[in-house]
Design a protein around this motif. Structure first.
Motif, PDB file in Angstrom:
ATOM      1  N   PRO A 164       0.810  -1.235   0.000  1.00 19.35           N
ATOM      2  CA  PRO A 164       0.000   0.000   0.000  1.00 19.35           C
ATOM      3  C   PRO A 164       0.836   1.275   0.000  1.00 19.35           C
ATOM      4  N   ILE A 165       2.004   1.260   0.641  1.00 22.48           N
ATOM      5  CA  ILE A 165       2.859   2.458   0.590  1.00 22.48           C
ATOM      6  C   ILE A 165       3.291   2.697  -0.857  1.00 22.48           C
ATOM      7  N   ALA A 166       3.728   1.630  -1.524  1.00 20.94           N
ATOM      8  CA  ALA A 166       4.195   1.766  -2.905  1.00 20.94           C
ATOM      9  C   ALA A 166       3.061   2.218  -3.830  1.00 20.94           C
ATOM     10  N   GLU A 167       1.870   1.719  -3.592  1.00 19.99           N
ATOM     11  CA  GLU A 167       0.711   2.143  -4.400  1.00 19.99           C
ATOM     12  C   GLU A 167       0.490   3.645  -4.229  1.00 19.99           C
ATOM     13  N   GLY A 168       0.602   4.115  -2.988  1.00 17.81           N
ATOM     14  CA  GLY A 168       0.440   5.553  -2.734  1.00 17.81           C
ATOM     15  C   GLY A 168       1.495   6.362  -3.477  1.00 17.81           C
ATOM     16  N   VAL A 169       2.737   5.858  -3.457  1.00 20.24           N
ATOM     17  CA  VAL A 169       3.819   6.563  -4.155  1.00 20.24           C
ATOM     18  C   VAL A 169       3.500   6.647  -5.648  1.00 20.24           C
ATOM     19  N   LYS A 170       3.126   5.522  -6.221  1.00 21.02           N
ATOM     20  CA  LYS A 170       2.932   5.477  -7.674  1.00 21.02           C
ATOM     21  C   LYS A 170       1.698   6.278  -8.107  1.00 21.02           C
ATOM     22  N   LEU A 171       0.634   6.211  -7.315  1.00 22.31           N
ATOM     23  CA  LEU A 171      -0.584   6.953  -7.685  1.00 22.31           C
ATOM     24  C   LEU A 171      -0.377   8.455  -7.513  1.00 22.31           C
ATOM     25  N   SER A 172       0.506   8.805  -6.578  1.00 26.62           N
ATOM     26  CA  SER A 172       0.814  10.213  -6.381  1.00 26.62           C
ATOM     27  C   SER A 172       1.782  10.702  -7.459  1.00 26.62           C
ATOM     28  N   ARG A 173       2.699   9.812  -7.839  1.00 24.30           N
ATOM     29  CA  ARG A 173       3.760  10.196  -8.770  1.00 24.30           C
ATOM     30  C   ARG A 173       3.942   9.128  -9.840  1.00 24.30           C
ATOM     31  N   PRO A 174       3.070   9.115 -10.845  1.00 28.48           N
ATOM     32  CA  PRO A 174       3.206   8.102 -11.902  1.00 28.48           C
ATOM     33  C   PRO A 174       4.526   8.223 -12.660  1.00 28.48           C
ATOM     34  N   ASP A 175       5.227   9.351 -12.500  1.00 38.03           N
ATOM     35  CA  ASP A 175       6.487   9.534 -13.225  1.00 38.03           C
ATOM     36  C   ASP A 175       7.644   8.762 -12.591  1.00 38.03           C
ATOM     37  N   LEU A 176       7.443   8.220 -11.398  1.00 44.96           N
ATOM     38  CA  LEU A 176       8.531   7.508 -10.726  1.00 44.96           C
ATOM     39  C   LEU A 176       8.481   6.021 -11.066  1.00 44.96           C
ATOM     40  N   SER A 177       9.674   5.380 -11.113  1.00 48.21           N
ATOM     41  CA  SER A 177       9.733   3.921 -11.225  1.00 48.21           C
ATOM     42  C   SER A 177       9.737   3.368  -9.804  1.00 48.21           C
ATOM     43  N   VAL A 178       8.795   2.492  -9.522  1.00 51.64           N
ATOM     44  CA  VAL A 178       8.639   2.033  -8.137  1.00 51.64           C
ATOM     45  C   VAL A 178       8.829   0.522  -8.049  1.00 51.64           C
ATOM     46  N   PHE A 179       9.745   0.116  -7.173  1.00 47.75           N
ATOM     47  CA  PHE A 179      10.031  -1.295  -6.918  1.00 47.75           C
ATOM     48  C   PHE A 179       9.655  -1.623  -5.481  1.00 47.75           C
ATOM     49  N   VAL A 180       9.286  -2.865  -5.259  1.00 51.68           N
ATOM     50  CA  VAL A 180       8.931  -3.295  -3.905  1.00 51.68           C
ATOM     51  C   VAL A 180       9.746  -4.529  -3.549  1.00 51.68           C
ATOM     52  N   SER A 181      10.410  -4.491  -2.394  1.00 51.63           N
ATOM     53  CA  SER A 181      11.076  -5.673  -1.871  1.00 51.63           C
ATOM     54  C   SER A 181      10.321  -6.132  -0.638  1.00 51.63           C
ATOM     55  N   THR A 182       9.933  -7.380  -0.651  1.00 47.14           N
ATOM     56  CA  THR A 182       9.130  -7.885   0.464  1.00 47.14           C
ATOM     57  C   THR A 182       9.506  -9.351   0.682  1.00 47.14           C
ATOM     58  N   GLY A 183       9.272  -9.844   1.888  1.00 45.86           N
ATOM     59  CA  GLY A 183       9.651 -11.220   2.193  1.00 45.86           C
ATOM     60  C   GLY A 183       8.440 -12.120   2.320  1.00 45.86           C
ATOM     61  N   ASP A 184       8.695 -13.396   2.603  1.00 48.71           N
ATOM     62  CA  ASP A 184       7.564 -14.325   2.696  1.00 48.71           C
ATOM     63  C   ASP A 184       6.701 -14.037   3.921  1.00 48.71           C
ATOM     64  N   GLY A 185       7.307 -13.572   5.014  1.00 51.12           N
ATOM     65  CA  GLY A 185       6.487 -13.186   6.168  1.00 51.12           C
ATOM     66  C   GLY A 185       5.769 -11.884   5.899  1.00 51.12           C
ATOM     67  N   ASP A 186       6.490 -10.937   5.335  1.00 52.71           N
ATOM     68  CA  ASP A 186       5.986  -9.589   5.077  1.00 52.71           C
ATOM     69  C   ASP A 186       4.804  -9.618   4.106  1.00 52.71           C
ATOM     70  N   CYS A 187       4.971 -10.315   3.004  1.00 53.52           N
ATOM     71  CA  CYS A 187       3.964 -10.287   1.935  1.00 53.52           C
ATOM     72  C   CYS A 187       2.867 -11.320   2.143  1.00 53.52           C
ATOM     73  N   LEU A 188       3.264 -12.532   2.548  1.00 50.42           N
ATOM     74  CA  LEU A 188       2.301 -13.636   2.526  1.00 50.42           C
ATOM     75  C   LEU A 188       1.606 -13.844   3.859  1.00 50.42           C
ATOM     76  N   SER A 189       2.120 -13.207   4.915  1.00 46.93           N
ATOM     77  CA  SER A 189       1.493 -13.390   6.219  1.00 46.93           C
ATOM     78  C   SER A 189       0.907 -12.078   6.716  1.00 46.93           C
ATOM     79  N   ILE A 190       1.732 -11.216   7.294  1.00 48.48           N
ATOM     80  CA  ILE A 190       1.167  -9.995   7.909  1.00 48.48           C
ATOM     81  C   ILE A 190       0.590  -9.050   6.855  1.00 48.48           C
ATOM     82  N   GLY A 191       1.117  -9.130   5.624  1.00 48.60           N
ATOM     83  CA  GLY A 191       0.600  -8.230   4.583  1.00 48.60           C
ATOM     84  C   GLY A 191      -0.247  -8.939   3.546  1.00 48.60           C
TER      85      GLY A 191
END
Lengths: 632, 325
Positions: free
Chosen positions: B86-113
């Motif tokens: 959701p943070i990255a989505e906010g960045v990209k929707l606010s600034r479509p001109d930026l290239s946005v990458f996300v690094s996330t782990g198996d706990g980060d993405c698949l469990s708590i997130g």
């Protein structure tokens, strides 16, 4: 006393007694979906255009489709109209229009009707084919009469049926016509209001509703033996009439904020809904996130990348946003959070107002997380507070919490039409190169303020983090860096505090009793205080808008009064309870804050009845307090 | 939202080398940690795509994986646990001109997130998402994660984990609007690079699961696949990754797979042995949220003024329209 027979047998118009009153409180109640809300709103608008001061409150059932003819299903409006500016919903109703008798029962039980209140009651239920309904009606009617209300049974359904096949749609405009007659409001304004209300529909719908309006007016002229005149004041400047949530939405637009992230929650949602419509034409994004946490995170991401964003919620959603709020405080990213408070804790009372979130606004989220807390004190303030909040959030790179509550969310009041200023908007996003050697957290020694580097600025590359960090934004677990960050984030509050002016005392600068309030209760408190002062009591009040930080000078004000209490719509223990003493009494939120900050023995009076404060209730509480003070 | 920046001509075409993307910080990952390979691949990608460091943002959550932004000399946002998307989505929707990458782990993405993961697939915002999947919670020192194999002994499962792992690929492919799904492994850098490069070029959310070694807490976990290259299944396609002769010599198990074939992608994702590597699925036609929401429109002061005045009109009582008492 029931007057049905008298009226029904009367062949000529009764002699009408016109009474001049300073103000009146009118309620229009129906089952959900019968249009009492629309009738009440239209009546209020007509009254406002006629030069009356108004305040309207919505009476909202908690369910979408509550059973018909049920006590809990009452839906409608309260309209308080008077000669001058009206700042709250007032005490008990003078006149109530009810589409059935059941919707009245709850209002009576809650003490919302003044003794002798006029009740204009739909009479069709007396002859209902279902004997249970007819019986319930007769019983309730008899009870109302026995309680001393002046009940006038009116065959609204029968009269409307002469014009429309289904009076469930349209009865409300008949009632509007009656009210225009009773309050001597111009029928022409009524016709215009209908055109405005149904503006999107075709002319036939408008014509039908106008006929209903005229029929109601004619019926009242012919059959009712009473009418009222209320003073008016000519409007000289344009006024806008809107509710608190609409004012928040317009304020967000006016503040220049372009991104709002939200998750549906009562009673905050209508702000975002309204904003969605506005952004359709003006540009901007209302993002409905998958949950409250994501809404907050999205807003933080959007803010981080450029201009300050806002997230809007109510109590339970506010709890969920704590993690994000802590992140924005720690990484020093501007963020505006609006909490339209409702009854709590947990799911609590979604449709009822309360001021229960102050302490979580001040101290919510773990660790030391200083943030600005601003409480709106009226509908006009809802508009301007958003402009202030955005500016503070960006100037100080911090979180600004704006507290409103359910009693402002749907209450309407006229206020001077805002005159747009370019200064309200944020400047364009800085994309200039960052000077060589500049550091991402180059905190000013005295104020903690720094210039934030925004993506796109060459030379400013760094990674913000919620982990303790140094001035380069590098993760830093050492003691010195940790305290450096804590100190500068805290100093920003002091820096803002130095710019705030002390609120003015309402009343004399000293006296026997000072009442301190915050948020939506301002109008009711000041009305109660004004009444007591007129009677010679040495009472004054102080209303706080900035609650964190608190402006300078408040302590001195508190010390000038023999006794100080806060009046708040939240919980505090009653000293009358057997177990409660000074060692364990839980004070109201603001009282607790004032006691700890100023070391003044601030008492409190609170009510958590899930309804807007009534000046009469506050008055009684203050009289009690004054009596205690005399005895003491 | 910031169209002005887009309108500016780049006066001097900047060319970057790898050093331009390395921050001054030395990575604090363990020796042999697969995150190092991912970092190297990302720096190479940035160089090859000539991404302006100031217009590039790496967003992460919490965990070993999420330290990656600190090691990139770009803008970075090291967020809270699970909330990178959701943070990255906010960045990209606010600034479509930026290239946005996300690094996330198996706990980060698949469990708590996990909720954010599914909804990010729904939004299909143009983000390149790298799931660093080492099958364990590393930063908190060895607790079972949603992808820990059944029987994993960890501090929270001393007798061996009792829950079957979830399969991030099949779940992702189960979301109708998933537009790019791929798998890579840290020990075949050539394919890792090819996959993330295709992911970056995909317009929409590209989800790349990277099997990543954690020598500290899961030593030898992937050894069976590393030591026996026949157990790797390389997905090859002219429109996907290409397996050159050198690679094919080491990894003989190459299968032609058309990334537009969703059913085949699902079938491949179901099987973990042999382990598929490559682009499983790609659909460039899935609408992106930022397009659907028309972000990036020019919003002038005049437009705000007009919008506000028009809205205020709806609520206004004008003195001339009011009744005269």
């Amino acid at each position: 006393m029931s007057e049905t027979l008298l009226l029904e047998t009367a062949s000529t118009a009764p002699r009408r007694r016109v009474t001049a009153v300073a103000e009146h409180i009118v309620e229009v109640l129906s089952d959900s979906g019968e249009g009492a809300q629309r009738c009440g709103q239209a009546f209020a608008a007509i009254a406002a255009r006629s030069g009356h001061g108004i305040w309207t409150l919505e009476i909202i059932p908690a369910e979408i489709q509550p059973p018909a003819r049920s006590v809990a299903g009452a839906s409608g409006n309260r309209i308080r109209l008077g000669g001058g500016r009206i700042t709250n919903g007032g005490d008990e109703a003078d006149l109530v229009v009810a589409f059935n008798e059941q919707v009245l029962i709850g209002r009576v039980a809650e003490g919302e009707l003044k003794p002798g209140c006029l009740v204009l009651l739909e009479s069709m239920w007396r002859e209902d084919r279902d004997p249970a309904v007819a019986q319930a009606y007769a019983a309730a009617h008899a009870d109302l009469v026995a309680r001393g209300y002046r009940v006038i049974e009116i065959p609204m359904d029968r009269e409307c049926r002469k014009l429309v096949p289904d009076p469930r749609r349209g009865k409300n405009m008949f009632v509007l016509g009656m009210l225009c007659s009773v309050y001597h409001l111009d029928l022409g304004l009524g016709r215009e209001q209908i055109a405005l209300t149904f503006g999107k529909k075709d002319a036939k719908v408008i014509a039908t509703n106008v006929r209903l309006l005229e029929a109601g007016w004619a019926w009242a002229e012919e059959h009712l033996d009473f009418a009222f005149t209320i003073p008016t004041a000519q409007i000289t400047e344009p006024q806008v009439v809107m509710n608190g949530n609409a004012a928040l939405a317009l304020g967000i637009l006016a503040s220049g904020m372009e991104i709002c992230a939200m998750y549906p929650i009562t009673p905050a949602t209508s702000v975002s809904q309204h904003l969605t419509e506005l952004f359709e034409t003006v540009g901007g994004l209302v993002h409905q996130a998958e949950d409250e946490i994501a809404a907050c995170a999205f807003a933080i991401g959007a803010s981080y990348a450029g201009k300050c964003a806002v997230t809007i919620t109510s109590g339970p959603g506010y709890s969920l946003k704590q993690e994000g709020i802590g992140l924005a405080v720690m990484a020093e990213i501007p963020l505006v959070v609006v909490d339209v408070q409702r009854g709590g804790p947990s799911t609590g009372q979604p449709t009822k107002p309360e001021q229960g979130d102050l302490l979580s606004a001040l101290f919510g989220t773990h660790g030391d997380a200083p943030k600005i807390v601003l409480a709106v004190s009226g509908i006009e303030d809802c508009f301007y507070a958003m402009i202030t909040a955005r500016r503070i959030a960006e100037t100080f790179n911090t979180v600004v919490i704006v507290l409103s509550d359910g009693s402002l969310a749907t209450a309407q009041q006229p206020f001077p039409r805002p005159a747009f200023s370019e200064d309200w908007l944020a400047p364009p996003v800085d994309q200039s190169p960052v000077p060589e050697g500049a550091r991402p957290y180059d905190w000013d020694e005295a104020t903690g303020i720094f210039r934030r580097f925004i993506p796109g600025q060459p030379g400013g590359m760094h990674t913000v983090t919620g982990i303790a960090h140094d001035r380069d934004s590098h993760v830093a677990y050492d003691a010195a860096s940790n305290e450096d960050g804590l100190r500068h984030r805290s100093l920003k509050l002091a820096a803002l505090q130095r710019t705030l002016t002390c609120p003015e005392v309402f009343g004399d600068p000293d006296g026997d009793l000072l009442v301190v309030g915050w948020g939506s209760t301002k109008g009711a408190i000041e009305e109660a205080v004004a009444g007591l002062r007129a009677e010679g009591h040495r009472v004054a009040s102080l209303h706080l808008r900035f609650i964190q930080p608190l402006p300078s000078g408040i302590g001195e004000i508190l010390r000038r009064f023999a006794r100080v209490i806060t009046v708040e719509a939240n919980w505090s223990d009653s000293p009358d309870d057997a177990l409660i003493d000074e060692d364990n009494r839980r004070y109201a939120a603001l009282a607790m804050l004032l006691r700890s900050r100023y070391l003044v023995d601030v008492g409190c009076w609170t009510e958590s009845r899930g309804r807007p404060f009534k000046p009469g209730t506050i008055r009684a509480a203050l009289l009690d307090e004054l009596a205690k003070e005399k005895r003491g | 939202m910031i169209p002005v920046a887009d309108c500016l001509l780049r006066t001097a075409e900047a060319h970057h080398d790898l050093a331009d993307y390395r921050s001054e910080l030395v990575p604090r990952w363990c020796n042999g940690c697969g995150d190092n390979a991912i970092l190297t691949a990302m720096q190479r990608l940035c160089r090859d795509e000539d991404l302006a460091p100031e217009k590039t943002v790496f967003v992460s959550g919490i965990g070993c994986s999420s330290r990656l932004p600190h090691y990139m000399n770009t803008y970075g946002f090291h967020g809270t646990h699970g909330r990178a998307l959701p943070i990255a989505e906010g960045v990209k929707l606010s600034r479509p001109d930026l290239s946005v990458f996300v690094s996330t782990g198996d706990g980060d993405c698949l469990s708590i997130g996990a909720a954010h993961w599914l909804h990010a697939l729904r939004y299909n915002v143009d983000l390149t998402v790298l799931l660093h999947d080492n099958h364990i919670y590393g930063l908190t020192k060895k607790q079972a994660s949603p992808t820990s194999p059944l029987g994993t002994k960890s501090n929270t499962t001393p007798m061996g984990s009792v829950l079957a792992p979830l399969n991030p690929l099949t779940i992702t492919l189960g979301v109708q609007t998933a537009s790019f799904v791929a798998q890579a492994v840290d020990w075949i850098p050539d394919l890792l690079y090819q996959v993330i490069s295709a992911a970056y070029r995909h317009k929409g959310l590209s989800f790349v699961r990277i099997l990543q070694r954690c020598p500290e807490f899961m030593p030898g976990l992937f050894d069976p696949w590393i030591q026996d290259p026949k157990r790797m299944l390389l997905l090859s396609h002219a429109d996907g990754v290409t397996v050159g002769p050198a690679l094919a010599k080491v990894y003989p198990n190459v299968r032609a797979h058309d990334p537009s074939d969703r059913a085949a992608a699902r079938a491949i994702a179901e099987v973990e042995d042999p382990l598929p590597v490559g682009i499983l699925y790609r659909d460039p036609a899935v609408p992106r949220y930022e397009e659907l929401r028309h972000v990036g429109e020019l919003r002038t002061v005049e437009r705000v003024r007009r919008g506000l005045e028009a809205e205020l009109d709806r609520f206004t009582i004008w003195p001339e329209d009011a009744a005269t008492p």
